[in-house]
Design a protein around this motif. Structure first.
Motif, PDB file in Angstrom:
ATOM      1  N   VAL A  67      -8.839  -2.190  -4.512  1.00 42.72           N
ATOM      2  CA  VAL A  67      -8.494  -2.191  -3.169  1.00 42.72           C
ATOM      3  C   VAL A  67      -9.588  -1.074  -2.341  1.00 42.72           C
ATOM      4  O   VAL A  67     -10.336  -1.357  -1.827  1.00 42.72           O
ATOM      5  CB  VAL A  67      -7.151  -2.916  -2.699  1.00 42.72           C
ATOM      6  CG1 VAL A  67      -7.046  -3.048  -0.796  1.00 42.72           C
ATOM      7  CG2 VAL A  67      -6.780  -3.769  -3.448  1.00 42.72           C
ATOM      8  N   GLU A  68      -8.807  -0.290  -2.643  1.00 40.44           N
ATOM      9  CA  GLU A  68      -9.154   1.492  -1.700  1.00 40.44           C
ATOM     10  C   GLU A  68     -10.963   1.508  -1.380  1.00 40.44           C
ATOM     11  O   GLU A  68     -11.586   1.503  -0.330  1.00 40.44           O
ATOM     12  CB  GLU A  68      -8.527   2.340  -2.149  1.00 40.44           C
ATOM     13  CG  GLU A  68      -7.589   2.670  -1.838  1.00 40.44           C
ATOM     14  CD  GLU A  68      -6.992   4.059  -2.796  1.00 40.44           C
ATOM     15  OE1 GLU A  68      -7.760   4.932  -3.310  1.00 40.44           O
ATOM     16  OE2 GLU A  68      -5.724   4.875  -1.903  1.00 40.44           O
ATOM     17  N   LEU A  69     -11.712   1.038  -3.068  1.00 41.23           N
ATOM     18  CA  LEU A  69     -12.977   1.511  -2.739  1.00 41.23           C
ATOM     19  C   LEU A  69     -13.565  -0.342  -2.135  1.00 41.23           C
ATOM     20  O   LEU A  69     -14.842   0.168  -1.725  1.00 41.23           O
ATOM     21  CB  LEU A  69     -12.978   1.316  -4.199  1.00 41.23           C
ATOM     22  CG  LEU A  69     -14.458   1.314  -4.601  1.00 41.23           C
ATOM     23  CD1 LEU A  69     -14.249   3.142  -4.425  1.00 41.23           C
ATOM     24  CD2 LEU A  69     -15.034   1.678  -6.121  1.00 41.23           C
ATOM     25  N   VAL A  81      -7.629   4.367   3.616  1.00 42.86           N
ATOM     26  CA  VAL A  81      -7.540   3.661   3.037  1.00 42.86           C
ATOM     27  C   VAL A  81      -6.043   3.208   1.826  1.00 42.86           C
ATOM     28  O   VAL A  81      -5.739   2.095   1.726  1.00 42.86           O
ATOM     29  CB  VAL A  81      -8.810   2.814   1.972  1.00 42.86           C
ATOM     30  CG1 VAL A  81      -9.604   2.412   2.877  1.00 42.86           C
ATOM     31  CG2 VAL A  81      -8.612   4.389   0.777  1.00 42.86           C
ATOM     32  N   HIS A  82      -5.304   4.066   1.538  1.00 37.79           N
ATOM     33  CA  HIS A  82      -4.375   4.430   0.563  1.00 37.79           C
ATOM     34  C   HIS A  82      -3.137   3.292   1.268  1.00 37.79           C
ATOM     35  O   HIS A  82      -2.595   3.144   0.771  1.00 37.79           O
ATOM     36  CB  HIS A  82      -3.570   5.919   0.926  1.00 37.79           C
ATOM     37  CG  HIS A  82      -2.730   5.676  -0.684  1.00 37.79           C
ATOM     38  ND1 HIS A  82      -2.929   6.056  -1.516  1.00 37.79           N
ATOM     39  CD2 HIS A  82      -1.036   6.000   0.111  1.00 37.79           C
ATOM     40  CE1 HIS A  82      -1.419   6.073  -2.233  1.00 37.79           C
ATOM     41  NE2 HIS A  82      -0.631   6.213  -1.245  1.00 37.79           N
ATOM     42  N   GLU A  83      -3.244   4.042   2.356  1.00 42.70           N
ATOM     43  CA  GLU A  83      -1.858   3.074   3.312  1.00 42.70           C
ATOM     44  C   GLU A  83      -2.161   1.897   3.143  1.00 42.70           C
ATOM     45  O   GLU A  83      -1.082   1.281   2.784  1.00 42.70           O
ATOM     46  CB  GLU A  83      -1.855   4.141   4.821  1.00 42.70           C
ATOM     47  CG  GLU A  83      -0.850   4.930   4.975  1.00 42.70           C
ATOM     48  CD  GLU A  83       0.551   4.755   4.474  1.00 42.70           C
ATOM     49  OE1 GLU A  83       0.396   5.865   3.303  1.00 42.70           O
ATOM     50  OE2 GLU A  83       1.267   3.678   4.121  1.00 42.70           O
ATOM     51  N   ARG A 116      -5.001  -2.807  -8.845  1.00 45.09           N
ATOM     52  CA  ARG A 116      -5.182  -3.818  -7.524  1.00 45.09           C
ATOM     53  C   ARG A 116      -5.397  -2.264  -6.630  1.00 45.09           C
ATOM     54  O   ARG A 116      -6.228  -1.881  -5.724  1.00 45.09           O
ATOM     55  CB  ARG A 116      -4.079  -3.822  -7.358  1.00 45.09           C
ATOM     56  CG  ARG A 116      -3.628  -5.398  -8.597  1.00 45.09           C
ATOM     57  CD  ARG A 116      -2.663  -6.090  -8.199  1.00 45.09           C
ATOM     58  NE  ARG A 116      -1.914  -6.402  -9.341  1.00 45.09           N
ATOM     59  CZ  ARG A 116      -0.744  -6.533  -9.400  1.00 45.09           C
ATOM     60  NH1 ARG A 116       0.175  -5.827  -8.116  1.00 45.09           N
ATOM     61  NH2 ARG A 116       0.157  -6.577  -9.694  1.00 45.09           N
ATOM     62  N   HIS A 117      -4.632  -1.252  -7.297  1.00 43.29           N
ATOM     63  CA  HIS A 117      -4.220  -0.342  -5.876  1.00 43.29           C
ATOM     64  C   HIS A 117      -6.187   0.260  -5.269  1.00 43.29           C
ATOM     65  O   HIS A 117      -6.680   0.407  -4.252  1.00 43.29           O
ATOM     66  CB  HIS A 117      -3.448   0.671  -5.853  1.00 43.29           C
ATOM     67  CG  HIS A 117      -3.422   1.974  -5.079  1.00 43.29           C
ATOM     68  ND1 HIS A 117      -2.050   2.123  -3.975  1.00 43.29           N
ATOM     69  CD2 HIS A 117      -4.562   3.479  -4.350  1.00 43.29           C
ATOM     70  CE1 HIS A 117      -2.852   2.747  -3.067  1.00 43.29           C
ATOM     71  NE2 HIS A 117      -3.493   3.643  -3.269  1.00 43.29           N
ATOM     72  N   ARG A 118      -6.860   0.685  -6.424  1.00 51.93           N
ATOM     73  CA  ARG A 118      -7.766   1.447  -6.948  1.00 51.93           C
ATOM     74  C   ARG A 118      -8.548   0.892  -5.440  1.00 51.93           C
ATOM     75  O   ARG A 118      -9.524   1.197  -6.043  1.00 51.93           O
ATOM     76  CB  ARG A 118      -7.638   1.961  -7.690  1.00 51.93           C
ATOM     77  CG  ARG A 118      -6.798   3.478  -7.917  1.00 51.93           C
ATOM     78  CD  ARG A 118      -6.675   4.360  -9.011  1.00 51.93           C
ATOM     79  NE  ARG A 118      -5.351   5.335  -9.234  1.00 51.93           N
ATOM     80  CZ  ARG A 118      -4.898   6.542 -10.067  1.00 51.93           C
ATOM     81  NH1 ARG A 118      -5.532   5.884 -10.623  1.00 51.93           N
ATOM     82  NH2 ARG A 118      -4.546   6.701 -10.159  1.00 51.93           N
TER      83      ARG A 118
HETATM   84 ZN   LIG Z   1      -4.347   5.513  -2.909  1.00 50.76          ZN
END
Ligand SMILES: [Zn+2]
Length: 221
Positions: free
Chosen positions: A82-84, A97-99, A78-80
């Motif tokens: 979403v970042e992309l 985007v990490h935050e 999900r995290h990665r």
């Molecule tokens: Zn991240």
């Protein structure tokens, strides 16, 4: 325990296990990562053990069960993704985007996630070069060399950045050192704590400290 707290603990246990190649994480280390006291980390881990997400051995540490690892990989997916999505579709900067993903990773539904995956054409890596686990929980983690260890005069390509601090990422962006950029290491001086590299496309000569160069992972061309 809130599900986002559970997800953050299993995610960090997984990431720390990857970083140190040791699946068993001591409570002191986990407490530092989670920014809590060792007592808090221990009681959280005991609760995770009750849910069969970790195996906890007093004085030794905690390691993820199979179920815990699957959950961690799902959170990372999900995290990665979403970042992309935030970088590619919403044009957010890769340093910020990490935050955003730290929050969104806990609330996004599987339905939306799979739509994002399809929209991005099933990507393998996020904007920092971190591998994206598949929906079945498989992950392909390539072993890269870091820039400070790579051979002089060898042509390499930046594959992954292992520090997501926003100011560090902004620095790399300013210097033109982002994933897929091709470069050659020109010199390395352990006493001066410095490496010099030249980027192929722009012929920029850049000097980096060795600790910075270690955070940039590369693969030979
Ligand atoms: Zn991240």
């Amino acid at each position: 325990m809130a599900s986002s707290t559970i997800e953050n603990y299993v995610k960090q246990l997984y990431l720390e296990g990857q970083r140190t190649s040791n699946q068993k994480i001591p409570m002191g280390r986990l407490a530092k990562i989670m920014k809590v006291t060792p007592g808090t980390a221990t009681s959280m881990v005991k609760a995770l053990a009750d849910s069969e997400l970790v195996i906890y051995e007093p004085r030794e540490g905690a390691r993820l069960t199979r179920g815990g690892k699957q959950l961690a990989l799902h959170v990372l997916r999900r995290h990665r993704l979403v970042e992309l999505f935030l970088v590619k579709t919403l044009a957010l900067d890769w340093s910020e985007v990490h935050e955003e993903a730290e929050n969104l990773e806990h609330v996004i539904s599987d339905k939306v996630l799979e739509k994002i995956d399809k929209l991005l054409d099933y990507p393998c890596v996020d904007p920092h070069g971190d591998p994206i686990p598949t929906s079945k929980g498989n992950i392909t983690t390539k072993q890269y060399e870091n820039l400070s260890d790579c051979r002089l005069h060898q042509k390499v390509k930046i594959s992954r950045i292992v520090d997501q601090d926003p100011t560090f990422l902004q620095f790399l962006e300013r210097e033109g050192l982002t994933p897929n950029v091709k470069l050659t290491l020109q010199s390395r001086d352990d006493y001066a704590d410095a490496t010099t590299l030249i980027t192929h496309a722009t012929s920029n000569t850049i000097t980096l400290g060795l600790s910075t160069a270690k955070k940039i992972l590369v693969e030979p061309l």
